[in-house]
Motif scaffolding. Sequence first.
Motif, PDB file in Angstrom:
ATOM      1  N   ALA A  95     -10.602   1.975  -5.601  1.00 28.07           N
ATOM      2  CA  ALA A  95     -10.039   1.241  -6.729  1.00 28.07           C
ATOM      3  C   ALA A  95      -8.638   0.723  -6.431  1.00 28.07           C
ATOM      4  CB  ALA A  95     -10.031   2.133  -7.973  1.00 28.07           C
ATOM      5  N   ILE A  96      -7.826   1.537  -5.748  1.00 29.51           N
ATOM      6  CA  ILE A  96      -6.444   1.140  -5.495  1.00 29.51           C
ATOM      7  C   ILE A  96      -6.348  -0.041  -4.541  1.00 29.51           C
ATOM      8  CG2 ILE A  96      -6.002   2.655  -3.523  1.00 29.51           C
ATOM      9  CD1 ILE A  96      -3.264   3.277  -4.859  1.00 29.51           C
ATOM     10  N   ASP A  97      -7.401  -0.333  -3.765  1.00 35.00           N
ATOM     11  CA  ASP A  97      -7.372  -1.458  -2.837  1.00 35.00           C
ATOM     12  C   ASP A  97      -7.089  -2.777  -3.552  1.00 35.00           C
ATOM     13  OD1 ASP A  97      -7.918   0.099  -0.616  1.00 35.00           O
ATOM     14  OD2 ASP A  97     -10.086  -0.137  -0.799  1.00 35.00           O
ATOM     15  N   PHE A  98      -7.544  -2.893  -4.791  1.00 39.77           N
ATOM     16  CA  PHE A  98      -7.410  -4.162  -5.501  1.00 39.77           C
ATOM     17  C   PHE A  98      -5.958  -4.410  -5.909  1.00 39.77           C
ATOM     18  CE2 PHE A  98     -11.773  -2.959  -5.573  1.00 39.77           C
ATOM     19  CZ  PHE A  98     -12.473  -4.153  -5.495  1.00 39.77           C
ATOM     20  N   SER A  99      -5.277  -3.397  -6.429  1.00 41.15           N
ATOM     21  CA  SER A  99      -3.863  -3.561  -6.767  1.00 41.15           C
ATOM     22  C   SER A  99      -3.011  -3.756  -5.519  1.00 41.15           C
ATOM     23  CB  SER A  99      -3.361  -2.350  -7.562  1.00 41.15           C
ATOM     24  OG  SER A  99      -3.918  -2.336  -8.865  1.00 41.15           O
ATOM     25  N   LEU A 100      -3.301  -2.980  -4.461  1.00 36.04           N
ATOM     26  CA  LEU A 100      -2.546  -3.129  -3.219  1.00 36.04           C
ATOM     27  C   LEU A 100      -2.746  -4.515  -2.617  1.00 36.04           C
ATOM     28  CD1 LEU A 100      -3.113   0.313  -1.459  1.00 36.04           C
ATOM     29  CD2 LEU A 100      -0.929  -0.604  -2.256  1.00 36.04           C
ATOM     30  N   SER A 101      -3.966  -5.002  -2.624  1.00 38.13           N
ATOM     31  CA  SER A 101      -4.236  -6.333  -2.078  1.00 38.13           C
ATOM     32  C   SER A 101      -3.549  -7.414  -2.893  1.00 38.13           C
ATOM     33  CB  SER A 101      -5.750  -6.582  -2.033  1.00 38.13           C
ATOM     34  OG  SER A 101      -6.394  -5.674  -1.166  1.00 38.13           O
ATOM     35  N   ASN A 102      -3.542  -7.269  -4.212  1.00 38.93           N
ATOM     36  CA  ASN A 102      -2.858  -8.240  -5.060  1.00 38.93           C
ATOM     37  C   ASN A 102      -1.364  -8.268  -4.771  1.00 38.93           C
ATOM     38  OD1 ASN A 102      -5.194  -9.080  -6.421  1.00 38.93           O
ATOM     39  ND2 ASN A 102      -5.037  -7.420  -7.896  1.00 38.93           N
ATOM     40  N   MET A 103      -0.779  -7.094  -4.537  1.00 44.99           N
ATOM     41  CA  MET A 103       0.642  -7.029  -4.186  1.00 44.99           C
ATOM     42  C   MET A 103       0.884  -7.749  -2.860  1.00 44.99           C
ATOM     43  SD  MET A 103       2.484  -5.046  -6.399  1.00 44.99           S
ATOM     44  CE  MET A 103       2.167  -3.882  -7.755  1.00 44.99           C
ATOM     45  N   SER A 104       0.094  -7.415  -1.859  1.00 45.65           N
ATOM     46  CA  SER A 104       0.265  -8.013  -0.533  1.00 45.65           C
ATOM     47  C   SER A 104       0.026  -9.511  -0.567  1.00 45.65           C
ATOM     48  CB  SER A 104      -0.691  -7.344   0.459  1.00 45.65           C
ATOM     49  OG  SER A 104      -0.611  -7.951   1.731  1.00 45.65           O
ATOM     50  N   ASN A 105      -1.027  -9.946  -1.256  1.00 48.68           N
ATOM     51  CA  ASN A 105      -1.349 -11.366  -1.326  1.00 48.68           C
ATOM     52  C   ASN A 105      -0.309 -12.161  -2.095  1.00 48.68           C
ATOM     53  OD1 ASN A 105      -3.728 -10.910   0.097  1.00 48.68           O
ATOM     54  ND2 ASN A 105      -4.942 -10.614  -1.754  1.00 48.68           N
ATOM     55  N   SER A 106       0.458 -11.486  -2.942  1.00 50.89           N
ATOM     56  CA  SER A 106       1.528 -12.143  -3.704  1.00 50.89           C
ATOM     57  C   SER A 106       2.868 -12.086  -2.978  1.00 50.89           C
ATOM     58  CB  SER A 106       1.660 -11.493  -5.085  1.00 50.89           C
ATOM     59  OG  SER A 106       0.454 -11.580  -5.814  1.00 50.89           O
ATOM     60  N   SER A 107       2.839 -11.635  -1.713  1.00 50.10           N
ATOM     61  CA  SER A 107       4.043 -11.549  -0.864  1.00 50.10           C
ATOM     62  C   SER A 107       5.060 -10.541  -1.381  1.00 50.10           C
ATOM     63  CB  SER A 107       4.711 -12.927  -0.719  1.00 50.10           C
ATOM     64  OG  SER A 107       3.827 -13.837  -0.093  1.00 50.10           O
ATOM     65  N   ILE A 108       4.590  -9.525  -2.106  1.00 50.55           N
ATOM     66  CA  ILE A 108       5.449  -8.394  -2.451  1.00 50.55           C
ATOM     67  C   ILE A 108       5.458  -7.469  -1.233  1.00 50.55           C
ATOM     68  CG2 ILE A 108       5.755  -6.405  -3.968  1.00 50.55           C
ATOM     69  CD1 ILE A 108       4.451  -7.980  -6.191  1.00 50.55           C
ATOM     70  N   GLN A 109       6.615  -7.306  -0.617  1.00 51.64           N
ATOM     71  CA  GLN A 109       6.692  -6.627   0.663  1.00 51.64           C
ATOM     72  C   GLN A 109       7.038  -5.148   0.555  1.00 51.64           C
ATOM     73  OE1 GLN A 109       9.415  -8.840   3.111  1.00 51.64           O
ATOM     74  NE2 GLN A 109       8.130 -10.667   3.140  1.00 51.64           N
ATOM     75  N   LYS A 110       7.402  -4.680  -0.632  1.00 55.78           N
ATOM     76  CA  LYS A 110       7.827  -3.296  -0.812  1.00 55.78           C
ATOM     77  C   LYS A 110       7.116  -2.721  -2.034  1.00 55.78           C
ATOM     78  CE  LYS A 110      12.064  -0.497  -0.986  1.00 55.78           C
ATOM     79  NZ  LYS A 110      13.552  -0.563  -1.082  1.00 55.78           N
ATOM     80  N   VAL A 111       6.250  -1.731  -1.802  1.00 52.82           N
ATOM     81  CA  VAL A 111       5.416  -1.185  -2.875  1.00 52.82           C
ATOM     82  C   VAL A 111       5.465   0.337  -2.842  1.00 52.82           C
ATOM     83  CG1 VAL A 111       3.069  -1.009  -3.794  1.00 52.82           C
ATOM     84  CG2 VAL A 111       3.877  -3.179  -2.857  1.00 52.82           C
ATOM     85  N   ALA A 112       5.634   0.934  -4.010  1.00 49.53           N
ATOM     86  CA  ALA A 112       5.591   2.386  -4.159  1.00 49.53           C
ATOM     87  C   ALA A 112       4.336   2.770  -4.921  1.00 49.53           C
ATOM     88  CB  ALA A 112       6.827   2.893  -4.891  1.00 49.53           C
ATOM     89  N   VAL A 113       3.601   3.748  -4.409  1.00 48.52           N
ATOM     90  CA  VAL A 113       2.431   4.299  -5.100  1.00 48.52           C
ATOM     91  C   VAL A 113       2.805   5.693  -5.591  1.00 48.52           C
ATOM     92  CG1 VAL A 113       0.004   4.953  -4.928  1.00 48.52           C
ATOM     93  CG2 VAL A 113       0.864   2.992  -3.624  1.00 48.52           C
ATOM     94  N   LEU A 114       2.731   5.911  -6.902  1.00 52.38           N
ATOM     95  CA  LEU A 114       3.101   7.199  -7.486  1.00 52.38           C
ATOM     96  C   LEU A 114       1.827   7.994  -7.740  1.00 52.38           C
ATOM     97  CD1 LEU A 114       5.824   6.008 -10.038  1.00 52.38           C
ATOM     98  CD2 LEU A 114       5.997   6.379  -7.577  1.00 52.38           C
ATOM     99  N   THR A 115       1.640   9.088  -6.994  1.00 57.06           N
ATOM    100  CA  THR A 115       0.418   9.884  -7.084  1.00 57.06           C
ATOM    101  C   THR A 115       0.743  11.294  -7.570  1.00 57.06           C
ATOM    102  OG1 THR A 115       0.508  10.789  -4.835  1.00 57.06           O
ATOM    103  CG2 THR A 115      -0.448   8.601  -5.090  1.00 57.06           C
ATOM    104  N   GLN A 116      -0.295  11.975  -8.087  1.00 58.41           N
ATOM    105  CA  GLN A 116      -0.077  13.353  -8.541  1.00 58.41           C
ATOM    106  C   GLN A 116      -1.337  14.210  -8.449  1.00 58.41           C
ATOM    107  OE1 GLN A 116       2.758  15.084 -11.654  1.00 58.41           O
ATOM    108  NE2 GLN A 116       1.011  14.463 -12.890  1.00 58.41           N
ATOM    109  N   PHE A 117      -2.373  13.911  -9.233  1.00 56.72           N
ATOM    110  CA  PHE A 117      -3.552  14.773  -9.316  1.00 56.72           C
ATOM    111  C   PHE A 117      -4.572  14.449  -8.227  1.00 56.72           C
ATOM    112  CE2 PHE A 117      -1.874  14.860 -13.643  1.00 56.72           C
ATOM    113  CZ  PHE A 117      -1.886  16.213 -13.910  1.00 56.72           C
ATOM    114  N   ASN A 118      -5.120  15.500  -7.609  1.00 52.58           N
ATOM    115  CA  ASN A 118      -6.194  15.347  -6.624  1.00 52.58           C
ATOM    116  C   ASN A 118      -5.870  14.252  -5.602  1.00 52.58           C
ATOM    117  OD1 ASN A 118      -7.767  17.335  -7.829  1.00 52.58           O
ATOM    118  ND2 ASN A 118      -8.785  15.879  -9.186  1.00 52.58           N
TER     119      ASN A 118
END
Length: 372
Positions: free
Chosen positions: A36-59
């Motif tokens: 599922a996260i591939d879609f948000s990450l790809s949208n960030m990359s395709n929009s030329s956002i070069q710096k992304v933080a993923v905030l994770t916690q459970f499992n």
Amino acid sequence: MRAIGIILAGGNNHKIKELTKKRATAAMPIAGSYRAIDFSLSNMSNSSIQKVAVLTQFNTRSLNEHLNSSKWWDFGRKHGGLFVFTPTITMDNGYWYRGTADAIYQNLDFLKKSHEPYVVIASGDVIYKMDFNKILEYHIAKKADITVAYKELGPEEDATRFGVIAMDDSKRIVDFQEKPMVATSANVSTGIYVIRRRQLIDLIEHSAEEGRYDFVTDILVRYKNLKRIYGYKIDGYWSNISTVDAYYQTNMDFLKRDVRKYFFQEHPDIHSKVSDNPPAKYNPKANVKNSLIASGCIINGNVENSVLFKKVFVGNNCIVKNSIILNDVYLGDNIYIENCIVESKGTIRANTRYVGENGIRVVNEKNERYAL
């Protein structure tokens, strides 16, 4: 691009039942070969956002393994990159993330050390394609404090699962109800927001001082009449996989030609971590109709209107209909499966039958594979 990205992927979702006992919602398998996260990450990359933080916690184990290399989404770069943040116990803080705003607060240094003027916040459990440059341009043109991307649901869809918004003629949000008992509008928040970086820092710090920890209820709802909050409409495909039925239907949507074309044949592309599996193998008795079969699968039986993820084995005389079979599942001979989701790494014994008669059935068998 003049923005950094934050993907919220730490929530613990009980509505998907057994499927999130060993994985985060953002790590749920989608369309045979994706998470599922591939879609948000790809949208960030395709929009030329070069710096992304993923905030994770459970499992987080499977999610962290999936994100162990940033090259798959083109974040392997000297400037910017992909950052994965989990809760950290310090002398000043002994809490896990107590909400989405608190997750951002505990990683506020990421915002303070950045230089980009804007922040794009997205959810990790949503399936969509989006050019974040367009919503940023809209945000600037409206002189908005916060811009919320929204989707207009059809009459058959349940809006009470989401945050329901009401807007005036200028698209300014005048009301925001988080998961109401009765929805007064078909316009729902997609969990995608644009905000100026300095303003986000101020709002998050102020909320933390007051002991408020949720981004939606303690910022969007609380400030809806004090800040200029505007809605930006998403017209393309959008789906949130927060329930078993929604997760099942989202995967079934990829059996539709127009959905596959939209995601996989039209620019920009959706990227994912690549596994070194052999191509799917169809033995002489295999019969496959309208299905997605991922790499590493071996098919000996009948598969119809189904999605099979990587390394699935389908035995002789098996019948799989309208079902989702997750990664590395072994289906013995003479099995009948219909309207089911079969959990990954399971072994289904020969001559068994699983049918979801009153909705979608989740099958979670952990038989020893070599004891058959």
